[in-house]
Write a protein that holds these residues in place. Structure first.
Motif, short mmCIF file in Angstrom:
data_model
loop_
_atom_site.label_atom_id
_atom_site.label_comp_id
_atom_site.label_asym_id
_atom_site.label_seq_id
_atom_site.Cartn_x
_atom_site.Cartn_y
_atom_site.Cartn_z
N PHE A 118 28.50 -9.43 -11.96
CA PHE A 118 29.01 -8.66 -10.83
C PHE A 118 28.57 -7.22 -11.06
CE2 PHE A 118 31.51 -12.38 -10.94
CZ PHE A 118 32.26 -12.51 -9.78
N GLY A 119 27.77 -6.67 -10.16
CA GLY A 119 27.27 -5.33 -10.42
C GLY A 119 26.71 -4.68 -9.19
N GLY A 120 25.60 -3.94 -9.38
CA GLY A 120 25.03 -3.13 -8.32
C GLY A 120 24.80 -3.83 -7.00
N PRO A 121 24.31 -5.07 -6.97
CA PRO A 121 24.06 -5.72 -5.68
C PRO A 121 25.32 -6.06 -4.88
CG PRO A 121 22.73 -6.71 -7.42
CD PRO A 121 23.73 -5.83 -8.09
N ALA A 122 26.49 -6.10 -5.52
CA ALA A 122 27.71 -6.56 -4.84
C ALA A 122 28.05 -5.66 -3.65
CB ALA A 122 28.88 -6.58 -5.83
N ILE A 123 28.48 -6.30 -2.57
CA ILE A 123 28.80 -5.55 -1.35
C ILE A 123 30.08 -6.08 -0.71
CG2 ILE A 123 26.35 -5.12 -0.90
CD1 ILE A 123 26.53 -7.17 1.43
N VAL A 124 30.57 -5.30 0.24
CA VAL A 124 31.53 -5.79 1.23
C VAL A 124 30.69 -6.14 2.46
CG1 VAL A 124 33.51 -5.26 2.67
CG2 VAL A 124 33.38 -4.35 0.35
N GLY A 125 30.69 -7.42 2.82
CA GLY A 125 29.81 -7.86 3.90
C GLY A 125 30.32 -9.12 4.55
N ASP A 126 29.40 -10.01 4.87
CA ASP A 126 29.69 -11.28 5.53
C ASP A 126 29.78 -12.37 4.46
OD1 ASP A 126 29.70 -13.66 6.97
OD2 ASP A 126 28.17 -13.00 8.40
N ALA A 127 30.89 -13.07 4.38
CA ALA A 127 31.09 -14.11 3.36
C ALA A 127 30.00 -15.17 3.40
CB ALA A 127 32.46 -14.75 3.54
N ARG A 128 29.37 -15.37 4.54
CA ARG A 128 28.32 -16.39 4.65
C ARG A 128 27.06 -16.02 3.87
NH1 ARG A 128 28.71 -16.63 11.17
NH2 ARG A 128 28.87 -14.39 10.74
N LEU A 129 26.94 -14.76 3.48
CA LEU A 129 25.72 -14.33 2.82
C LEU A 129 25.58 -14.92 1.42
CD1 LEU A 129 23.30 -12.63 3.56
CD2 LEU A 129 24.46 -10.62 2.64
N ASP A 130 26.68 -15.22 0.72
CA ASP A 130 26.54 -15.81 -0.61
C ASP A 130 26.02 -17.25 -0.57
OD1 ASP A 130 26.90 -13.90 -2.61
OD2 ASP A 130 29.07 -13.97 -2.46
N PRO A 131 26.59 -18.15 0.24
CA PRO A 131 25.97 -19.49 0.30
C PRO A 131 24.54 -19.46 0.84
CG PRO A 131 27.77 -19.31 1.88
CD PRO A 131 27.87 -18.12 0.97
N LEU A 132 24.26 -18.58 1.78
CA LEU A 132 22.89 -18.46 2.27
C LEU A 132 21.94 -18.00 1.17
CD1 LEU A 132 23.64 -16.84 5.73
CD2 LEU A 132 22.36 -18.96 5.41
N SER A 133 22.35 -16.97 0.42
CA SER A 133 21.48 -16.47 -0.64
C SER A 133 21.37 -17.47 -1.78
CB SER A 133 21.97 -15.11 -1.14
OG SER A 133 23.28 -15.19 -1.67
N ALA A 134 22.44 -18.22 -2.06
CA ALA A 134 22.38 -19.24 -3.11
C ALA A 134 21.26 -20.24 -2.83
CB ALA A 134 23.71 -19.97 -3.23
N VAL A 135 21.11 -20.63 -1.58
CA VAL A 135 20.05 -21.56 -1.19
C VAL A 135 18.69 -20.86 -1.19
CG1 VAL A 135 19.17 -23.00 0.69
CG2 VAL A 135 21.62 -23.03 0.14
N ILE A 136 18.65 -19.66 -0.65
CA ILE A 136 17.39 -18.92 -0.56
C ILE A 136 16.83 -18.62 -1.95
CG2 ILE A 136 16.43 -16.67 0.09
CD1 ILE A 136 18.42 -16.83 2.56
N TYR A 137 17.70 -18.32 -2.91
CA TYR A 137 17.26 -17.97 -4.26
C TYR A 137 16.71 -19.16 -5.05
CZ TYR A 137 19.65 -13.42 -3.84
OH TYR A 137 20.05 -12.16 -3.46
N LEU A 138 16.80 -20.35 -4.49
CA LEU A 138 16.20 -21.51 -5.16
C LEU A 138 14.68 -21.57 -4.97
CD1 LEU A 138 18.86 -24.32 -4.54
CD2 LEU A 138 18.37 -23.11 -6.66
N THR A 139 14.11 -20.55 -4.36
CA THR A 139 12.65 -20.47 -4.30
C THR A 139 12.09 -20.40 -5.72
OG1 THR A 139 10.80 -19.02 -3.72
CG2 THR A 139 12.90 -17.96 -4.01
N PRO A 140 10.92 -21.01 -5.97
CA PRO A 140 10.33 -20.97 -7.31
C PRO A 140 9.92 -19.57 -7.74
CG PRO A 140 8.79 -21.96 -5.74
CD PRO A 140 10.11 -21.84 -5.04
N PHE A 141 9.84 -18.63 -6.80
CA PHE A 141 9.52 -17.25 -7.16
C PHE A 141 10.69 -16.61 -7.89
CE2 PHE A 141 6.55 -18.13 -3.81
CZ PHE A 141 5.44 -17.36 -4.09
N ILE A 142 11.92 -17.13 -7.68
CA ILE A 142 13.12 -16.54 -8.28
C ILE A 142 13.74 -17.48 -9.30
CG2 ILE A 142 15.44 -15.66 -7.77
CD1 ILE A 142 14.35 -14.87 -4.99
N THR A 143 13.94 -18.74 -8.94
CA THR A 143 14.51 -19.73 -9.84
C THR A 143 13.39 -20.65 -10.29
OG1 THR A 143 16.63 -19.59 -8.69
CG2 THR A 143 16.29 -21.50 -10.11
N THR A 144 12.81 -20.35 -11.44
CA THR A 144 11.58 -21.03 -11.87
C THR A 144 11.79 -22.51 -12.19
OG1 THR A 144 11.98 -20.25 -14.13
CG2 THR A 144 10.56 -18.90 -12.74
#
Length: 295
Positions: A211-237
């Protein structure tokens, strides 16, 4: 830069009695070392701003009062100090191993179960309550905070793209922001929820970290969306095509699939400043500019 090239870090390690073998990981904000089996030391990188480190500690302390709302452990700052010009926080050592590493060892039904648990955990972060009357950065040294979510998205994308230099000239931050809907209410968003920041023990998620710099107050839907998006091989090898298909099917079941493309473009703009991370920057260019390339 390696640890050995950072003379002040080596001095701090010597002061704390740390060896290279105690290193648990190096993130964007700190090097993390084990202090035995019970505690860790987060030695922040040069240039860390005390106010930002304090904000993180205060955020986690507030969450600690209601941490039972989530089915996994979260960090807590026990003590903060400074040695040889480096800010250090001492925190409990949380149970489990990074899912990123575990995915390199498991397959089949066990793997699918862990991916599903990872995705489900992303929906629980909204249970960590925040109650400001604004949207924006929680732990940044110079936070952007606005009364409108879209206004925050626009300003955050504009700032990151400006830091990225001329590579993304022509992109309109306002259009990136306008493609995402306003949420019903402000919510905590981890914003860095990927398998490297999720610990698992056995078949379950045991902790969420960083929990650090990227954390925001925003839309709760952004975490499940980013969890899926971050499964790209560029990020999650260690992610596979099968993992990504499973994740997209899960997201569709959550009725969030229509938001994947606009969320991915905004997230890529948000991380576009990280030009020193070759893989991440390549992904940002691919998403925003259509550039192709091997991960």
């Amino acid at each position: 830069m390696s640890i050995e090239d950072d003379a002040l870090l080596v001095r701090v390690m010597g002061h704390l009695g740390l060896t290279r073998g105690a290193l648990l990981g190096i993130g964007g904000e700190a090097c993390v070392f084990a202090l035995g089996s019970e505690r860790i030391a987060r030695i922040h990188h040069p240039g860390a701003v005390r106010d930002a480190v304090v904000r993180r500690a205060q955020l986690l302390e507030g969450f600690h009062q209601t941490a039972s709302a989530v089915p996994f452990s979260i960090p807590r700052v026990l003590e903060m100090t400074e040695l040889h010009g480096r800010l250090i926080t001492f925190e409990p050592r949380l149970p489990g191993r990074p899912l990123l590493h575990v995915l390199g060892e498991v397959a089949g039904a066990e793997r699918e179960h862990l991916i599903t648990r990872f995705l489900e955990a992303s929906t629980r972060l909204r249970d960590l309550r925040v109650s400001p009357a604004w949207y924006g950065d929680l732990c940044e040294a110079e936070p952007i905070r606005t009364p409108s979510y879209r206004s925050y998205l626009e300003q955050r994308a504009k700032k990151s793209l400006a830091c990225a230099g001329s590579a993304f000239d022509g992109l309109d931050p306002a259009r990136l922001a306008a493609a995402l809907p306003e949420p019903e209410r402000p919510s905590f968003v981890h914003m860095d929820f990927y398998p490297g920041n999720v610990l698992v023990e056995g078949q379950e998620v045991s902790a969420v970290i960083d929990f650090g710099g990227p954390a925001i107050v925003g839309d709760a839907r952004l975490d499940p969306l980013s969890a899926v998006i971050y499964l790209t091989p560029f990020i999650t090898t260690t992610a596979t095509d099968r993992d990504r298909r499973l994740a997209r099917e899960w997201l569709k079941a959550q009725h969030l699939d229509a938001l994947v493309e606009p969320a991915e473009r905004w997230i890529a703009a948000r991380w576009s400043f990280a030009t020193d991370d070759v893989r991440l920057h390549r992904w940002c260019r691919r998403v925003l500019l259509g550039h192709q390339g091997d991960p």
